[in-house]
Design an enzyme around this catalytic site. Sequence first.
Site, short mmCIF file in Angstrom:
data_model
loop_
_atom_site.label_atom_id
_atom_site.label_comp_id
_atom_site.label_asym_id
_atom_site.label_seq_id
_atom_site.Cartn_x
_atom_site.Cartn_y
_atom_site.Cartn_z
N CYS A 118 -11.36 17.08 -12.54
CA CYS A 118 -10.31 16.51 -13.40
C CYS A 118 -10.89 15.95 -14.71
O CYS A 118 -12.06 15.64 -14.80
CB CYS A 118 -9.59 15.39 -12.64
SG CYS A 118 -7.98 15.04 -13.32
N ASP A 162 -5.83 8.43 -3.76
CA ASP A 162 -6.81 7.95 -4.73
C ASP A 162 -6.97 6.44 -4.54
O ASP A 162 -6.19 5.80 -3.83
CB ASP A 162 -6.32 8.29 -6.16
CG ASP A 162 -7.43 8.22 -7.21
OD1 ASP A 162 -8.58 7.88 -6.89
OD2 ASP A 162 -7.11 8.52 -8.39
O1 LIG Z 1 -9.04 10.35 -14.91
C1 LIG Z 1 -8.35 9.56 -15.56
O2 LIG Z 1 -8.78 8.99 -16.57
C2 LIG Z 1 -6.95 9.26 -15.11
C3 LIG Z 1 -6.20 8.34 -15.83
C4 LIG Z 1 -4.91 8.05 -15.44
C5 LIG Z 1 -4.35 8.66 -14.34
C6 LIG Z 1 -5.08 9.59 -13.61
C7 LIG Z 1 -6.38 9.90 -13.98
N1 LIG Z 1 -7.15 10.78 -13.24
C8 LIG Z 1 -6.62 11.48 -12.12
C9 LIG Z 1 -7.54 12.29 -11.29
O3 LIG Z 1 -7.09 13.27 -10.71
C10 LIG Z 1 -8.97 11.88 -11.01
O4 LIG Z 1 -9.72 13.00 -10.71
C11 LIG Z 1 -8.97 10.96 -9.80
O5 LIG Z 1 -8.35 9.76 -10.16
C12 LIG Z 1 -10.42 10.66 -9.30
O6 LIG Z 1 -11.18 10.06 -10.29
P1 LIG Z 1 -12.68 9.57 -9.95
O7 LIG Z 1 -12.61 8.42 -9.02
O8 LIG Z 1 -13.22 9.18 -11.29
O9 LIG Z 1 -13.42 10.75 -9.38
#
Ligand SMILES: O=C(O)c1ccccc1NCC(=O)[C@H](O)[C@H](O)COP(=O)(O)O
Length: 212
Positions: free
Chosen positions: A7, A127
């Site tokens: 992502c 999440d």
């Molecule tokens: O990634 C972002 O900045 C974000 C901001 C606002 C809403 C969703 C967002 N990301 C969504 C995703 O699918 C991410 O991959 C997921 O939250 C996992 O993130 P991480 O813990 O950094 O791997």
Amino acid sequence: MAKVKICGLRREEDIMIVNRYQPDYIGFVFAESKRKVTKEEARKLKAGLDKSIKAAGVFVNAPVMDIVELCRENIIDVVQLHGDEEEGYIRELKKNISQPVIKAVRPRVKEDIQQGLAFSSDYLLLDTYFEGQFGGTGKPFDWSMIPQNAENFFLAGGLNSSNVKEAILICHPFCVDISSGVETGGFKDEGKVKAFIEAVRLAESGYFKTNF
Ligand SMILES: O=C(O)c1ccccc1NCC(=O)[C@H](O)[C@H](O)COP(=O)(O)O
């Protein structure tokens, strides 16, 4: 075999990286975030993306018609709702698009996941809850909250190439979703993307199943 979603892509280089390592999904974040892309940026990035990789649009409480527009223009293949969207919102959206919908839930207690399972979205995404941040926290949550009967869910939150094997074997997700764990200095890092995807494939092989 668990699918992989990378992502928060926002540069042409990011697209070249995923084309090389072939995750199943990538995500464009349209919500407020350091990873935010505009519609026009996403359109250009999507044009360079391998056709075999599905692009999810990530939204936080966006107007339904903004999402419908992106779907109709084929900029996104999947919708990921990452805010406080409720069942009525999901139904309204699904009336207007043919793309699958993923609804993100950030559980604080087990019951939050049970409620999430009742949504009419095509998939649930689990999440980490973190005050003031909708996603991309880089922090894992307590996987013991996930009920045994949960299926068809994306697992997100603080995954990386070191913990993803354990995550797959414990949680049995349909797909593992990562953003921060494949970044260095705020940008996608080719070595980390490669290591993560290899770790997912290895976790699914007999070797790790018998050695865990
Ligand atoms: O990634 C972002 O900045 C974000 C901001 C606002 C809403 C969703 C967002 N990301 C969504 C995703 O699918 C991410 O991959 C997921 O939250 C996992 O993130 P991480 O813990 O950094 O791997």
